[in-house]
Design an enzyme around this catalytic site. Structure first.
Site, PDB file in Angstrom:
ATOM      1  N   SER A 196      27.148  19.717   9.726  1.00 44.29           N
ATOM      2  CA  SER A 196      26.788  20.859  10.542  1.00 44.29           C
ATOM      3  C   SER A 196      25.466  20.678  11.280  1.00 44.29           C
ATOM      4  O   SER A 196      25.160  21.424  12.214  1.00 44.29           O
ATOM      5  CB  SER A 196      26.694  22.106   9.661  1.00 44.29           C
ATOM      6  OG  SER A 196      25.650  21.977   8.697  1.00 44.29           O
ATOM      7  N   LYS A 215      16.487  23.304  12.323  1.00 43.44           N
ATOM      8  CA  LYS A 215      17.872  23.772  12.295  1.00 43.44           C
ATOM      9  C   LYS A 215      17.906  25.296  12.226  1.00 43.44           C
ATOM     10  O   LYS A 215      17.105  25.910  11.525  1.00 43.44           O
ATOM     11  CB  LYS A 215      18.597  23.155  11.086  1.00 43.44           C
ATOM     12  CG  LYS A 215      20.102  23.433  11.033  1.00 43.44           C
ATOM     13  CD  LYS A 215      20.742  22.728   9.852  1.00 43.44           C
ATOM     14  CE  LYS A 215      22.245  23.008   9.786  1.00 43.44           C
ATOM     15  NZ  LYS A 215      22.888  22.283   8.666  1.00 43.44           N
ATOM     16  N   SER A 275      26.316  17.312   5.518  1.00 36.06           N
ATOM     17  CA  SER A 275      25.893  17.816   6.827  1.00 36.06           C
ATOM     18  C   SER A 275      24.577  17.260   7.339  1.00 36.06           C
ATOM     19  O   SER A 275      24.174  17.569   8.457  1.00 36.06           O
ATOM     20  CB  SER A 275      25.810  19.350   6.799  1.00 36.06           C
ATOM     21  OG  SER A 275      27.090  19.916   6.725  1.00 36.06           O
TER      22      SER A 275
END
Length: 493
Positions: free
Chosen positions: A156, A78, A180
């Site tokens: 997210s 990420k 998330s």
């Protein structure tokens, strides 16, 4: 062996140890899959050359008999994790061109274990969002598709979820501030684990809300989550909130035996707006655990209804403090200044063009609730509510509950753009089942259990006791085996 990128971590580990394939072959299969998946917009920073170098080193390590469980496993990272020499932007324009000269503790732990970095993954800007639509790179797209619409992979950690679901990587790192990891996992038919706050170091992970953020694995199976968490977690002197608790063998905890365990079903989670399909799936999940020998009991978490309001005071307050460092002075983007502009104008212009609308909204909310006239009315009150929410969970565990079963999301994946024109609160409601876990600092995991009427994946969430991820993973392992979820998105990209 064909379709190597479709393997799980456990399968790939065993195959490499048996000499049936190499990390280089596995890595090339993933890189090829990434090249053919531009429509998903999951990977946003390429590190193919580094991946090949790391794979060669992993193969040498395996041949020498020095391989760990994660050695040679290709991962996506990420864009919130600082990676030495590889661009890290947190999906924000304000960090354009930022290339860290240091490695986050999580990624360093993974590289020390011999894992391979394929590249950086799309996400909501500064992890603020539930649909991966606030990214400076553009939206990431869910590989699941049932009609002409493009669906959200969740947020997210949307790029991480999309990449794992589409077999672009064997697993990915994610972060979870209010859901998330778990919400994107539920939307994409993957497994997402949010560890106990303090189990995994936050050092070198770009901060959103420091008392809530926690990194975790996003994988294809529960066993893979156990293997990857074992490599990610560590004691870390660089993070004062990281617990000084030894990391156990999480994979060894997967016994598949939960006889006599007590599973709580919180009555407050049966709220207005919960779809009949998810309610039925929740009941089915409880039946699966009961059939495995667990006792199902109804519990009360009375302060649940205050969780979202408390979260959306605390998280923006901490964000406004954390994001104050992005001012155009030391690193990242600096706006072009006009003649006569001073430092105040530099701050204003840099932040106006560097931060997206959602980040600006949350920074303004956070600054407001921390201001002198409203600090007690909002922020301090939210902190007291947070303590009550934690006390609810503490009481349930004190009464003998071993884990808590809830829905992961109030719906299946929705269309990209469906909520763009709505009140932002509509989007925030996606976190209704997940934020309590972050406020209480507990471990939680989303497991794919079935499909809705359209054929989209649905997940259930299990919440465990603090620092008992092994037991939580074992409950999830039992649920996963009972559900037998094996569906994959049909390739269209």
């Amino acid at each position: 062996m064909s379709d190597l990128n479709q393997l799980t971590i456990a399968e790939a580990r065993d195959a490499m140890r048996a000499g049936k394939m190499s990390s280089q072959e596995l890595t090339e299969a993933c890189l090829t899959a990434i090249e053919g998946a531009g429509a998903l917009n999951a990977f946003v920073h390429d590190s193919a050359d580094l991946a090949r170098e790391m794979a060669r080193a992993a193969d040498q390590r395996i041949r020498a008999g020095d391989g760990a469980a994660m050695t040679g496993i290709p991962l996506g990272v990420k864009d919130l994790f600082c990676t030495r020499g590889v661009t890290t932007q947190a999906a924000s324009r304000i960090l354009e061109g930022f290339t860290p000269q240091y490695e986050s503790t999580v990624t360093q732990n993974l590289w020390d274990a011999g894992a391979v970095m394929l590249g950086k993954l799309n996400m909501d800007e500064f992890a603020m969002g539930s649909s991966n639509e606030t990214s400076v790179y553009g939206k990431s797209v869910n590989p699941w598709k049932v009609d002409d619409r493009e669906l959200t992979p969740g947020g997210s950690s949307g790029g991480s979820a999309a990449a794992v679901a589409a077999d672009l990587c064997l697993a990915a790192t994610g972060t979870d501030t209010g859901g998330s990891i778990r919400q994107p996992a539920a939307f994409t038919g993957t497994v997402g684990l949010k560890p106990t706050y303090g189990r995994v170091s936050r050092w070198g992970t770009i901060a959103f809300a420091s008392s809530l953020d926690q990194a975790g694995p996003m994988t294809k199976t529960v066993r893979d989550a156990a293997i990857m968490l074992g490599a990610m977690a560590s004691v870390d002197d660089k993070d004062s909130t990281c617990a000084e608790i030894p990391v156990p063998d999480f994979e060894a905890a997967l016994t598949g035996d939960i006889r006599g365990k007590k599973i709580g079903i919180p009555r407050e989670y049966r709220m207005d707006g919960l779809s009949d399909e998810i309610d039925a799936l929740w009941q089915k999940g409880a039946d699966m655990l009961r059939d495995a020998g667990a006792e199902i009991v109804e519990i009360s978490l009375p302060h649940t209804k205050y969780a979202l309001p408390a979260y959306y005071v605390i998280a923006p307050a901490e964000a406004s403090s954390n994001l104050a460092r992005y001012d155009g002075v030391r690193y990242g983007r600096r706006a072009t200044l006009g003649q006569g502009d001073g430092i105040v104008e530099m701050y204003e212009k840099t932040r106006a063009e560097g931060f997206g609308a959602e980040v600006q909204r949350r920074v303004m909310i956070g600054t407001y609730v921390l201001s002198a006239g409203f600090y007690d009315a909002y922020y301090n009150r939210a902190r007291r509510v947070r303590a009550l929410i934690k006390r609810d969970f503490d009481q349930a565990y004190a009464d003998g509950v071993d884990a808590i079963l809830t829905p992961a999301t109030p719906s299946a994946a929705f269309g990209l753009g469906d909520m763009a024109q709505k009140d932002p609160v509509e989007m925030y409601l996606n976190d209704v089942f997940t934020v309590t876990v972050n406020l209480a600092g507990l471990p939680g995991i989303s497991v794919p259990v079935g499909l809705d009427g359209q054929g989209l994946p649905l997940g259930l969430q299990l919440i465990g006791r603090p620092f008992e991820e092994g037991e939580l993973l074992n409950h999830a392992y039992v649920l996963e085996r009972a559900a037998g979820f094996a569906s994959k998105p049909a390739r269209w990209w």
